[in-house]
Design a protein around this motif. Structure first.
Motif, PDB file in Angstrom:
ATOM      1  N   GLY A 118       2.055   6.727  -7.020  1.00  0.00           N
ATOM      2  CA  GLY A 118       0.889   7.298  -7.676  1.00  0.00           C
ATOM      3  C   GLY A 118      -0.140   6.281  -8.082  1.00  0.00           C
ATOM      4  O   GLY A 118      -1.129   6.627  -8.719  1.00  0.00           O
TER       5      GLY A 118
ATOM      6  N   LEU B 108       0.826  -1.207   0.000  1.00  0.00           N
ATOM      7  CA  LEU B 108       0.000   0.000   0.000  1.00  0.00           C
ATOM      8  C   LEU B 108       0.864   1.263   0.000  1.00  0.00           C
ATOM      9  O   LEU B 108       0.548   2.244  -0.682  1.00  0.00           O
ATOM     10  CB  LEU B 108      -0.939  -0.004   1.204  1.00  0.00           C
ATOM     11  CG  LEU B 108      -2.026  -1.084   1.204  1.00  0.00           C
ATOM     12  CD1 LEU B 108      -2.805  -1.040   2.504  1.00  0.00           C
ATOM     13  CD2 LEU B 108      -2.946  -0.915   0.015  1.00  0.00           C
ATOM     14  N   LEU B 109       1.953   1.237   0.735  1.00  0.00           N
ATOM     15  CA  LEU B 109       2.848   2.381   0.806  1.00  0.00           C
ATOM     16  C   LEU B 109       3.511   2.653  -0.545  1.00  0.00           C
ATOM     17  O   LEU B 109       3.576   3.797  -0.998  1.00  0.00           O
ATOM     18  CB  LEU B 109       3.911   2.130   1.876  1.00  0.00           C
ATOM     19  CG  LEU B 109       4.857   3.260   2.209  1.00  0.00           C
ATOM     20  CD1 LEU B 109       4.088   4.404   2.854  1.00  0.00           C
ATOM     21  CD2 LEU B 109       5.928   2.771   3.155  1.00  0.00           C
TER      22      LEU B 109
ATOM     23  N   ARG C 207       2.388   1.747  -3.503  1.00  0.00           N
ATOM     24  CA  ARG C 207       1.360   2.229  -4.426  1.00  0.00           C
ATOM     25  C   ARG C 207       1.070   3.710  -4.201  1.00  0.00           C
ATOM     26  O   ARG C 207       0.882   4.457  -5.155  1.00  0.00           O
ATOM     27  CB  ARG C 207       0.066   1.437  -4.249  1.00  0.00           C
ATOM     28  CG  ARG C 207       0.102   0.091  -4.878  1.00  0.00           C
ATOM     29  CD  ARG C 207      -1.244  -0.560  -4.756  1.00  0.00           C
ATOM     30  NE  ARG C 207      -1.250  -1.887  -5.338  1.00  0.00           N
ATOM     31  CZ  ARG C 207      -2.287  -2.690  -5.284  1.00  0.00           C
ATOM     32  NH1 ARG C 207      -3.392  -2.334  -4.661  1.00  0.00           N
ATOM     33  NH2 ARG C 207      -2.219  -3.871  -5.830  1.00  0.00           N
ATOM     34  N   THR C 208       1.025   4.131  -2.955  1.00  0.00           N
ATOM     35  CA  THR C 208       0.752   5.529  -2.646  1.00  0.00           C
ATOM     36  C   THR C 208       1.885   6.419  -3.126  1.00  0.00           C
ATOM     37  O   THR C 208       1.638   7.461  -3.736  1.00  0.00           O
ATOM     38  CB  THR C 208       0.548   5.714  -1.136  1.00  0.00           C
ATOM     39  OG1 THR C 208      -0.530   4.893  -0.702  1.00  0.00           O
ATOM     40  CG2 THR C 208       0.254   7.149  -0.796  1.00  0.00           C
ATOM     41  N   PHE C 209       3.133   6.022  -2.894  1.00  0.00           N
ATOM     42  CA  PHE C 209       4.279   6.837  -3.303  1.00  0.00           C
ATOM     43  C   PHE C 209       4.420   6.909  -4.808  1.00  0.00           C
ATOM     44  O   PHE C 209       4.836   7.927  -5.333  1.00  0.00           O
ATOM     45  CB  PHE C 209       5.567   6.258  -2.698  1.00  0.00           C
ATOM     46  CG  PHE C 209       5.991   6.933  -1.440  1.00  0.00           C
ATOM     47  CD1 PHE C 209       6.974   7.904  -1.456  1.00  0.00           C
ATOM     48  CD2 PHE C 209       5.420   6.602  -0.241  1.00  0.00           C
ATOM     49  CE1 PHE C 209       7.382   8.531  -0.300  1.00  0.00           C
ATOM     50  CE2 PHE C 209       5.812   7.207   0.928  1.00  0.00           C
ATOM     51  CZ  PHE C 209       6.795   8.184   0.909  1.00  0.00           C
TER      52      PHE C 209
ATOM     53  N   LYS D  57      -3.152   3.438  -7.347  1.00  0.00           N
ATOM     54  CA  LYS D  57      -4.330   3.515  -6.495  1.00  0.00           C
ATOM     55  C   LYS D  57      -4.255   2.433  -5.429  1.00  0.00           C
ATOM     56  O   LYS D  57      -4.243   1.253  -5.730  1.00  0.00           O
ATOM     57  CB  LYS D  57      -5.600   3.347  -7.314  1.00  0.00           C
ATOM     58  CG  LYS D  57      -5.777   4.486  -8.281  1.00  0.00           C
ATOM     59  CD  LYS D  57      -7.080   4.393  -9.004  1.00  0.00           C
ATOM     60  CE  LYS D  57      -7.175   5.568  -9.939  1.00  0.00           C
ATOM     61  NZ  LYS D  57      -8.421   5.697 -10.588  1.00  0.00           N
ATOM     62  N   ALA D  58      -4.174   2.842  -4.184  1.00  0.00           N
ATOM     63  CA  ALA D  58      -4.153   1.911  -3.065  1.00  0.00           C
ATOM     64  C   ALA D  58      -5.584   1.524  -2.752  1.00  0.00           C
ATOM     65  O   ALA D  58      -6.400   2.348  -2.373  1.00  0.00           O
ATOM     66  CB  ALA D  58      -3.500   2.547  -1.850  1.00  0.00           C
ATOM     67  N   LYS D  59      -5.903   0.256  -2.955  1.00  0.00           N
ATOM     68  CA  LYS D  59      -7.285  -0.206  -2.727  1.00  0.00           C
ATOM     69  C   LYS D  59      -7.393  -0.900  -1.408  1.00  0.00           C
ATOM     70  O   LYS D  59      -6.572  -1.543  -0.924  1.00  0.00           O
ATOM     71  CB  LYS D  59      -7.697  -1.156  -3.840  1.00  0.00           C
ATOM     72  CG  LYS D  59      -7.764  -0.451  -5.173  1.00  0.00           C
ATOM     73  CD  LYS D  59      -8.212  -1.415  -6.242  1.00  0.00           C
ATOM     74  CE  LYS D  59      -8.262  -0.701  -7.577  1.00  0.00           C
ATOM     75  NZ  LYS D  59      -8.645  -1.538  -8.655  1.00  0.00           N
TER      76      LYS D  59
END
Length: 84
Positions: free
Chosen positions: A80, A73-74, A76-78, A82-84
């Motif tokens: 760009g 998740l981290l 994916r967030t960094f 989409k953190a689902k």
């Protein structure tokens, strides 16, 4: 005349990588390491408090699973995504 290398063409922030943002990349590396360490340590501590037998190993395994999920998740967030 500019002497540009082939790598300069790939240093675009819009293509999904970190490009010219080395501090962002270093922040990601630090965050991933901290997340994994914290999850493993917390899992070990909770497991040792719950069960004096083999709870610390079970807690560490659970902490590892949580660390993997949080790391995905981290990242994916960094990056760009989409953190689902």
């Amino acid at each position: 005349m500019l002497n540009r290398s082939d790598n300069d063409n790939n240093r675009n922030a819009g293509n999904g990588n970190f490009g010219d943002h080395p501090w962002k990349a270093m922040g990601l590396i630090g965050s991933v390491g901290g997340t994994i360490g914290a999850c493993l340590g917390l899992g070990y501590w909770i497991g040792s408090k719950i069960d004096a037998g083999h709870g610390d190993i079970v807690g560490m395994a659970a902490g590892f699973v949580v660390a993997v999920i949080m790391t995905v998740l981290l990242i994916r967030t960094f990056t760009g995504g989409k953190a689902k």
